[in-house]
Each structure stands twice: as structure tokens, then as C-alpha cells.
Motif scaffolding. Structure first.
Motif, PDB file in Angstrom:
ATOM      1  N   ARG A 130      37.168  43.152  48.452  1.00 23.30           N
ATOM      2  CA  ARG A 130      38.630  43.255  48.555  1.00 23.30           C
ATOM      3  C   ARG A 130      39.024  44.323  49.583  1.00 23.30           C
ATOM      4  O   ARG A 130      40.038  44.170  50.278  1.00 23.30           O
ATOM      5  N   THR A 160      42.610  49.071  44.733  1.00 24.46           N
ATOM      6  CA  THR A 160      41.223  48.802  45.085  1.00 24.46           C
ATOM      7  C   THR A 160      40.372  50.070  45.104  1.00 24.46           C
ATOM      8  O   THR A 160      39.243  50.071  44.610  1.00 24.46           O
ATOM      9  N   ALA A 212      35.224  44.550  44.389  1.00 25.20           N
ATOM     10  CA  ALA A 212      36.163  45.561  44.871  1.00 25.20           C
ATOM     11  C   ALA A 212      35.896  45.901  46.336  1.00 25.20           C
ATOM     12  O   ALA A 212      36.832  46.039  47.132  1.00 25.20           O
ATOM     13  N   LEU A 259      41.805  46.621  39.580  1.00 24.35           N
ATOM     14  CA  LEU A 259      41.530  45.790  40.748  1.00 24.35           C
ATOM     15  C   LEU A 259      42.535  44.644  40.831  1.00 24.35           C
ATOM     16  O   LEU A 259      43.039  44.326  41.919  1.00 24.35           O
TER      17      LEU A 259
END
Length: 415
Positions: A280, A250, A277, A245
Motif C-alpha cells: 500500500r 499505512t 501495508a 490499514l
């Protein structure tokens, strides 16, 4: 402001707490002594003493009986009596290493590290080839007293006695790492991994060291080797997921955290990582759900509380819930500037600009950033402090000239 660290499971390690003077090993053979020890374990000290008195009358020099007597005294909180029993036993049997180790444990309980070490050195002198003596001294220095530097000579001696013991080599490697001797630690962990092809622990630890050294490709290879040895080793999967990550991979991180969550759905860490994650990746609702699942497993996980509060404050829910969550996170991490920023933003969006400004003040006092000055500028604007807001926006642009929101709001406030 989101916290970006994933709290991983601690590496499984033996922590010698010296809670008892008795050896933690195989139980004694059935007989009178085993009955005495059973009574001690049940807390029936008076009965244990009566039976022990009969045994000691028949064998007054038996070190096992002296150890049992010391155990009773220690469990009653009488450290002086426990030490007296041990030293009397050693006077009769000076080579009884079990008594020396028990004395070392007793001194460790009292926090006297040097006296603990002296007792173990006496055991080593009595039986130089008995691995238990240096190994337990090493573990006590390493874990109980937090002195890996003092543990290392003892680990070295123990490893010389049993050079192919994978668990010992792993512990030795961890101590080397904690002492700052990273290259030696990596080599020792390699030895430990080679000594036991079934254990993921050495490669897990090696991966962490390589990641800290900024060698992510090698770290991932180490994590992969650990997972090849044991695919369900959650600690390694979480560490690997956090590392990929951090590299911007991702999708791969989401898959790893999701697998960890399926393997260990009862703990919060995989859900926290999955939330980070997904956030993101722009899947805010998925991240909110993951953080909520983390809090179902552990209601006081500060990262889940903070990150969920941040997303809700930014529009993923009701501002009042964001404030409540952020206050809980701040109670757990009262001096963390990211948590204070989250609380400030939640308060600002709830219309509590004065308290929001105070929280931003604290966050900036700990760690000033462009984002924190920008958020405080908005709080000050809400309070009618145009000059203070402009000063914060100017400072934000000094810290980060590319901060587009700060530049736009400065133009709005002072065209």
C-alpha cells in the motif's frame, strides 16, 4: 489480483471436543483408581479392566468406577457398552452429575445434540448450583454443534451461579455475538473485561464487534485497552493493524505489523499484513520480501501465495514463478475470483493467453468487475480476438467509467 483480507490468528478459546468421557481437571488422589486411570491413559485397557474389577467388587455403587469402565469402552470404540456402563452407574447413583456429564459427552461424540442436552439437563436438575453442568452444555452447543442460540440459556444459568467469572462472561459474550445479539454481546464483554483486568480477550472480541459495526474509533480504543492489559497479545495487535490499514493509516499499520512480526516471527500472519501495508505504501520490494518470509513460516498460506504471485506477475520477478505461485494459491482457494484473476494475469504475461482467458472467464462468472473484464480483454487481444477484447473493454467502462486503462486501450483498438 491481490487478496486484501488479513488472516488473523483465531481468538484463543476452549473447544470442547468430547474426546474423552473423563473430566479434564485435577488428577484423582493417589490410590487404586488413579492407577486405573493411568493405565487407561497409556492404552493398557486389559490391565485397567482387571484392576477395575477388583475395585468394583468392593464398591459396586461407586460412580467413579462406572465412569472408568465407560471410558475403557469408549476408547475401544464400543459406544453402546460405554453408555450401558454409565446408565448402570446412574441407576445406582442418580445424582452423580459426573456420570450425566459423561453421558452428555458420549452423545456429543455421536453427534446427537438433543440427547446430549437431555443428559446435561438431568445433571442440572440433580445439582442446580453446580456450574460445570450448564457450562459444559453451553460449550458443546456453542463450539461442537455451532448453535450459540442453544448455548445461551446454559451460559445464562452458569453466569447466575458465578457472576464474576471473567472467562465465563467472555465465552457468554462470544456466544451472544455469534447469535447476532451484538449490543448484548458488547455489554457482556465489558463485564468480562471488568471482572479480570489482566485478560486482553474480552476487549479483543469487543474491538472486533465494534469494527464490524463500522465504529473504528471505538474498536481501536478497545484494542488499545486489550494491549494495555497484555502488550504481547499478537491477535489484538494484528487486528488493530488491519483496522488502521483499512483506514488508510499505512505508516501506523506498518509499525504495528512490524512489531507483531518481531514478537511472533514464527507465524505467517504478521508478515502477510506487513506485506500488504508495504505494498500500500508503494514499497514493492519490501512487500515481496515480507510475503516470502510469510511463506517461509507457512508454505501454503494462500494470501501470501496470491499476493506475491500478483506482484511478481506485474514485474517484480520472473513470470514463471508467478504462475507457479498462483497455481498453488488456486489449489487452496479454487473458487476465489481474486486468486483466479491473479492466475489469469500470470498466465497472460507468461504467454499462455488461452488458459489465461479461461481463468478470467471463471473469475468474471463468480464476480464481474471492471478490472477483470479489462484483464480478459488483454488476453483476448493476445489471442487475436479483437471483437471480444472490445466487448470486454466496453463492459469494463460500464462497470467503472473512470477506468483509465480500459478507456485508453479501447481508443487504441478502435480509434
Amino acid at each position: 489480483m491481490r487478496l486484501v483480507a488479513v488472516v488473523l490468528l483465531a481468538v484463543l478459546a476452549l473447544r470442547v471436543e468430547a474426546a474423552s468421557l473423563l473430566e479434564r481437571g485435577d488428577p484423582p488422589l493417589p490410590g487404586p483408581l488413579a492407577e486405573v486411570i493411568a493405565l487407561i491413559e497409556e492404552g493398557r485397557f486389559g490391565e485397567a479392566e482387571l484392576r477395575l474389577a477388583v475395585l468394583r467388587a468392593a464398591a459396586p455403587r461407586d460412580p467413579a468406577l462406572a465412569l472408568a469402565a465407560a471410558e475403557i469402552a469408549a476408547r475401544r470404540g464400543d459406544a453402546a457398552r460405554a453408555e450401558s456402563e454409565l446408565r448402570a452407574g446412574l441407576a445406582a447413583a442418580p445424582d452423580a452429575t459426573a456420570l450425566w456429564r459423561a453421558l452428555g459427552r458420549l452423545k456429543a461424540l455421536a453427534g446427537d445434540a438433543e440427547a446430549m442436552d437431555q443428559a446435561f439437563r438431568a445433571a442440572i436438575a440433580a445439582r442446580p448450583d453446580e456450574r460445570a453442568n450448564p457450562l459444559e452444555a453451553a460449550e458443546l452447543w456453542h463450539e461442537r454443534f455451532g448453535r450459540p442460540d442453544r448455548a445461551l440459556p446454559h451460559y445464562e444459568r452458569a453466569a447466575a451461579i458465578t457472576p464474576d467469572d471473567a472467562w465465563l462472561l467472555w465465552r457468554y459474550g462470544l456466544a451472544l455475538a455469534r447469535a447476532g445479539r451484538t449490543a448484548e454481546a458488547i455489554a457482556m464483554l465489558e463485564r468480562a473485561a471488568d471482572a479480570d483486568p489482566t485478560s486482553p480477550l474480552p476487549d479483543h472480541a469487543r474491538g472486533g464487534l465494534l469494527a464490524e459495526l463500522g465504529r473504528p474509533a471505538e474498536a481501536i480504543a478497545a484494542y488499545d485497552r486489550a494491549l494495555a492489559r497484555r502488550a504481547d497479545h499478537t491477535e489484538t495487535r494484528l487486528a488493530r493493524a488491519a483496522l488502521v490499514l483499512s483506514q488508510g493509516r499505512t505508516g501506523e499499520a506498518i509499525a504495528e505489523f512490524d512489531r507483531a512480526a518481531r514478537e511472533r516471527p514464527d507465524i505467517p500472519q504478521p508478515w502477510v499484513g506487513l506485506g500488504m501495508a508495504l505494498e500500500r505504501a508503494g514499497n514493492i520490494q519490501g512487500a515481496v520480501l515480507a510475503y516470502r518470509r510469510a511463506l517461509e513460516r507457512h508454505a501454503e498460506d494462500p494470501i501470501a501465495l496470491n499476493n506475491l504471485a500478483w506482484l511478481i506477475a506485474l514485474g517484480a520477478g520472473e513470470p514463471a514463478e508467478a504462475v507457479a505461485l498462483a497455481r498453488r494459491a488456486a489449489a487452496l482457494l479454487p473458487d476465489d475470483p481474486s486468486v483466479l484473476t491473479t492466475l489469469g494475469e500470470a498466465l497472460r504475461r507468461s504467454g499462455e493467453a488461452r488458459e489465461a482467458e479461461a481463468q478470467f472467464d471463471r473469475a468474471i462468472g463468480i464476480e464481474p468487475t471492471a478490472e477483470r473484464h479489462y484483464r480478459r480483454a488483454l488476453a483476448r487481444e493476445a489471442l487475436g480476438d479483437r471483437a471480444g477484447a472490445l466487448a470486454d473493454l466496453d463492459r469494463a467502462l460500464v462497470l467503472d467509467p473512470r477506468h483509465a486503462l480500459a478507456r485508453a486501450d479501447r481508443g487504441r483498438l478502435q480509434p
